[in-house]
Design an enzyme around this catalytic site. Sequence first.
Site, PDB file in Angstrom:
ATOM      1  N   ARG A  27      -7.005 -38.144  17.968  1.00  0.00           N
ATOM      2  CA  ARG A  27      -6.446 -37.985  16.552  1.00  0.00           C
ATOM      3  C   ARG A  27      -5.070 -37.281  15.237  1.00  0.00           C
ATOM      4  O   ARG A  27      -5.100 -37.860  14.316  1.00  0.00           O
ATOM      5  CB  ARG A  27      -8.014 -38.006  15.499  1.00  0.00           C
ATOM      6  CG  ARG A  27      -9.702 -38.968  16.050  1.00  0.00           C
ATOM      7  CD  ARG A  27     -10.074 -38.580  15.029  1.00  0.00           C
ATOM      8  NE  ARG A  27     -10.444 -38.932  13.878  1.00  0.00           N
ATOM      9  CZ  ARG A  27     -11.056 -40.276  13.498  1.00  0.00           C
ATOM     10  NH1 ARG A  27     -11.431 -40.988  14.416  1.00  0.00           N
ATOM     11  NH2 ARG A  27     -11.011 -40.494  12.016  1.00  0.00           N
ATOM     12  N   TRP A  75      -6.736 -32.260   9.619  1.00  0.00           N
ATOM     13  CA  TRP A  75      -5.209 -32.878   9.154  1.00  0.00           C
ATOM     14  C   TRP A  75      -4.997 -32.071   8.148  1.00  0.00           C
ATOM     15  O   TRP A  75      -5.214 -33.203   7.434  1.00  0.00           O
ATOM     16  CB  TRP A  75      -5.042 -34.371   9.916  1.00  0.00           C
ATOM     17  CG  TRP A  75      -3.185 -34.313  10.237  1.00  0.00           C
ATOM     18  CD1 TRP A  75      -2.706 -34.411  11.499  1.00  0.00           C
ATOM     19  CD2 TRP A  75      -2.986 -34.722   9.086  1.00  0.00           C
ATOM     20  NE1 TRP A  75      -1.349 -35.366  10.295  1.00  0.00           N
ATOM     21  CE2 TRP A  75      -1.788 -35.727   9.469  1.00  0.00           C
ATOM     22  CE3 TRP A  75      -2.912 -35.789   7.368  1.00  0.00           C
ATOM     23  CZ2 TRP A  75      -0.434 -35.970   8.885  1.00  0.00           C
ATOM     24  CZ3 TRP A  75      -1.752 -36.051   7.213  1.00  0.00           C
ATOM     25  CH2 TRP A  75      -0.662 -36.954   7.667  1.00  0.00           C
ATOM     26  N   GLY A 100     -10.975 -36.624   4.299  1.00  0.00           N
ATOM     27  CA  GLY A 100     -10.565 -38.092   3.263  1.00  0.00           C
ATOM     28  C   GLY A 100      -9.881 -37.132   2.914  1.00  0.00           C
ATOM     29  O   GLY A 100      -9.485 -35.853   2.585  1.00  0.00           O
ATOM     30  N   GLU A 479      10.106 -51.114  16.939  1.00  0.00           N
ATOM     31  CA  GLU A 479       8.702 -50.497  17.467  1.00  0.00           C
ATOM     32  C   GLU A 479       9.976 -49.383  19.106  1.00  0.00           C
ATOM     33  O   GLU A 479       9.422 -47.494  19.461  1.00  0.00           O
ATOM     34  CB  GLU A 479       8.517 -51.429  18.395  1.00  0.00           C
ATOM     35  CG  GLU A 479       7.017 -50.539  19.319  1.00  0.00           C
ATOM     36  CD  GLU A 479       6.290 -49.928  18.833  1.00  0.00           C
ATOM     37  OE1 GLU A 479       6.039 -49.856  17.737  1.00  0.00           O
ATOM     38  OE2 GLU A 479       5.572 -49.662  19.403  1.00  0.00           O
ATOM     39  N   LYS A 483       8.914 -45.147  19.031  1.00  0.00           N
ATOM     40  CA  LYS A 483       8.153 -44.524  19.917  1.00  0.00           C
ATOM     41  C   LYS A 483       8.989 -43.027  19.863  1.00  0.00           C
ATOM     42  O   LYS A 483       8.235 -42.657  20.160  1.00  0.00           O
ATOM     43  CB  LYS A 483       7.959 -45.265  21.356  1.00  0.00           C
ATOM     44  CG  LYS A 483       6.556 -45.695  21.882  1.00  0.00           C
ATOM     45  CD  LYS A 483       5.652 -46.522  21.456  1.00  0.00           C
ATOM     46  CE  LYS A 483       5.257 -45.976  20.126  1.00  0.00           C
ATOM     47  NZ  LYS A 483       3.957 -46.742  19.686  1.00  0.00           N
ATOM     48  N   GLU A 486       8.722 -40.463  17.249  1.00  0.00           N
ATOM     49  CA  GLU A 486       7.625 -40.388  16.672  1.00  0.00           C
ATOM     50  C   GLU A 486       6.822 -39.024  17.954  1.00  0.00           C
ATOM     51  O   GLU A 486       6.184 -38.343  18.362  1.00  0.00           O
ATOM     52  CB  GLU A 486       6.638 -41.074  16.629  1.00  0.00           C
ATOM     53  CG  GLU A 486       5.989 -42.031  18.238  1.00  0.00           C
ATOM     54  CD  GLU A 486       4.647 -42.861  17.963  1.00  0.00           C
ATOM     55  OE1 GLU A 486       4.126 -44.254  18.330  1.00  0.00           O
ATOM     56  OE2 GLU A 486       3.589 -42.393  16.501  1.00  0.00           O
ATOM     57  N   HIS A 502      28.158 -53.505   9.659  1.00  0.00           N
ATOM     58  CA  HIS A 502      28.293 -53.633   7.302  1.00  0.00           C
ATOM     59  C   HIS A 502      28.063 -52.659   7.441  1.00  0.00           C
ATOM     60  O   HIS A 502      27.284 -52.166   6.073  1.00  0.00           O
ATOM     61  CB  HIS A 502      27.146 -54.650   7.722  1.00  0.00           C
ATOM     62  CG  HIS A 502      27.925 -55.994   7.906  1.00  0.00           C
ATOM     63  ND1 HIS A 502      28.827 -57.204   7.608  1.00  0.00           N
ATOM     64  CD2 HIS A 502      27.006 -57.199   9.125  1.00  0.00           C
ATOM     65  CE1 HIS A 502      28.947 -57.776   7.805  1.00  0.00           C
ATOM     66  NE2 HIS A 502      28.203 -57.866   9.116  1.00  0.00           N
ATOM     67  N   LYS A 601      -3.548 -40.123  14.862  1.00  0.00           N
ATOM     68  CA  LYS A 601      -3.587 -41.658  15.465  1.00  0.00           C
ATOM     69  C   LYS A 601      -4.063 -42.338  14.440  1.00  0.00           C
ATOM     70  O   LYS A 601      -4.302 -43.613  14.459  1.00  0.00           O
ATOM     71  CB  LYS A 601      -5.149 -41.313  16.272  1.00  0.00           C
ATOM     72  CG  LYS A 601      -5.363 -42.397  17.036  1.00  0.00           C
ATOM     73  CD  LYS A 601      -4.203 -43.102  18.194  1.00  0.00           C
ATOM     74  CE  LYS A 601      -4.168 -44.393  19.468  1.00  0.00           C
ATOM     75  NZ  LYS A 601      -3.210 -44.759  19.228  1.00  0.00           N
TER      76      LYS A 601
END
Length: 606
Positions: A27, A75, A100, A479, A483, A486, A502, A601
């Site tokens: 996580r 975290w 939280g 994606e 990947k 990260e 452009h 996570k």
Amino acid sequence: MCGIVGYVGQRKAAGVLIDCLSKLEYRGYDSAGVALFEKSGIEVIKATGRLKVLAAALEAKPELSATCGIGHTRWATHGAPSDLNSHPHTSEHVTLVHNGIIENYLKLKEMLLSNGYTFQSETDTEVLVKLFDFNYDGDPLCTILKTLSQVRGSYGLAIMFKDFPDRIYGVRKESPLIVGYGQGENFLASDIPALLKYTREYSILEEGQIAEVTEDKITIYDEFGNPTEKEHLTADWDVEAAEKCGYAHFMLKEIHEQPKAMLSTISPRIEDGMPDLHVKSLTDDYLRKVKRIHIVACGTAMHAGMVGKTAIERLCRVPVEVDIASEFRYRDPIIGEDELTVIISQSGETLDTLAALKLARAKGSKVLGIVNVVGSSIARESDDVIYTYAGPEIAVASTKAYSVQLAVLYLLALRMAYARNTLSQEKVQAYVKELLRLPELIGEVLEDSEQIKYLASQFMNCDDLFYLGRGFDYALSLEGSLKLKEISYVHSEAYAAGELKHGTISLIVEGTPVIALATQDDVFEKTISNVKEVKSRGAKVILFCKKGVSVPADVADYIVSLPVYEEIFMPMLTAVPLQLFAYYMAVLRGCDVDKPRNLAKSVTVE
Ligand code: AGP
């Protein structure tokens, strides 16, 4: 984000808590701690960094014999990762861990300071534990109810009251929390993998519910403190599903699980050669009436939505908007009658996505959830759910969950196209036949892993990388780029191939790495022209295209040939080597693949 565990039983709690926390490492966290009901009182042990530091600290204390305790991986939100800021936090009567954010903590802190409390950490959680202490009246349940009525924000909490050493309490609001039922032992946890070694029987706490956990009983109270009955669920994930099973990393294992995940997600939804989503309210009649679709999600799930938009618009001629959930919820979106909101989430707990869901419902939209975790908040709040059957995804970088999200979106597009008569039944059946070849074709792509590993070894020292593509390939390149960023910490950008000139083409110089995706026949030549533009400015190009297509000489330094396949489904094949490329880049650069820095996570804060 933070992981919470709690244990009451006959085993030594320290070992069980570390074991359970290790299953929540995925996580994301930067410090960890436990609190144990020892005979001498509550003992709190914390450590900054990885869980093994905490485990070593506990091993150095063999005298610890508690059979009841709580644990946490933190975290950091309020205050840097440090022993002082990490959980558990304590006060005279109460010790707790928290996942939280307490939004009104500064106001509460002022009130507590004026009542003589002092603070050592920078956290909102220390304010919370002291508020519990301030309100403590000898009755844990009343104290919890009173305290939480004064708090604004989100929380999953595991709480110990010094005067009640035989029990722990759990309560949640917007942060996930489950209870696990064992034999002569019971558990609290943020997520199912934490408990699989000990039990598969669990219940999910609803918003505001409080669990009182002792070794032989779990009592659940509603938000008013009344005992309430709770449905027992059985996890169908086995222990192996949450283990590496010989793979170097969970991410690699999960990439390799994609054929199986695809089969499990697609095959139960095919009846007589036609897609059947088994969602009662998504009748053909309803699908015919839908005027517009909003797809809302975060990160990888949002990228899946981008592919879904391309598929649905192309096959069904229905307009689709894709929104980042954190933007959607604050931009006062316009949702008209007969518009469907599709919410995509692996975890089913992403806070912004959940808030976007609630907003869409409040605006009168029907909400369809595409979710991996059974019984998660998003699954429960949606009007209808289509579960992706990827099994537990442990690596922070989402791989198999992305692929099965795509599969579900394609099934939805095909059913809708049939219902709206934009595709004939024969054509839909032909597409379905192709879809069923997917697991085997992904297997073929996986067999070519060595080539991708070699390419990663050629690019491992680059600082910047560009991904280019058009249409489906553009959606997928977003994606691929995410990947890589990260997990390998290489900066990269995904660009619509025609957009580069452009502005961004000024960044292409001798040796700039470019990954070009050219799997779509209708825009193949256009994309190749764009690749030539970067090649002629010195870019080092890896081109992904279908086997057998004719690629002009000197357009690419390396070519990755993919199996010849129905082109609208190509993103589900091309995703695999892009995931492998990011994986090998991260491994070669010595990165912590499964637990990339600063990431979590399940993102349960805004
Ligand atoms: C994927 O690799 C990411 N770690 C992240 O973008 C993730 O997809 C996002 O946070 C959404 O999560 P969810 O699917 O659980 O809602």
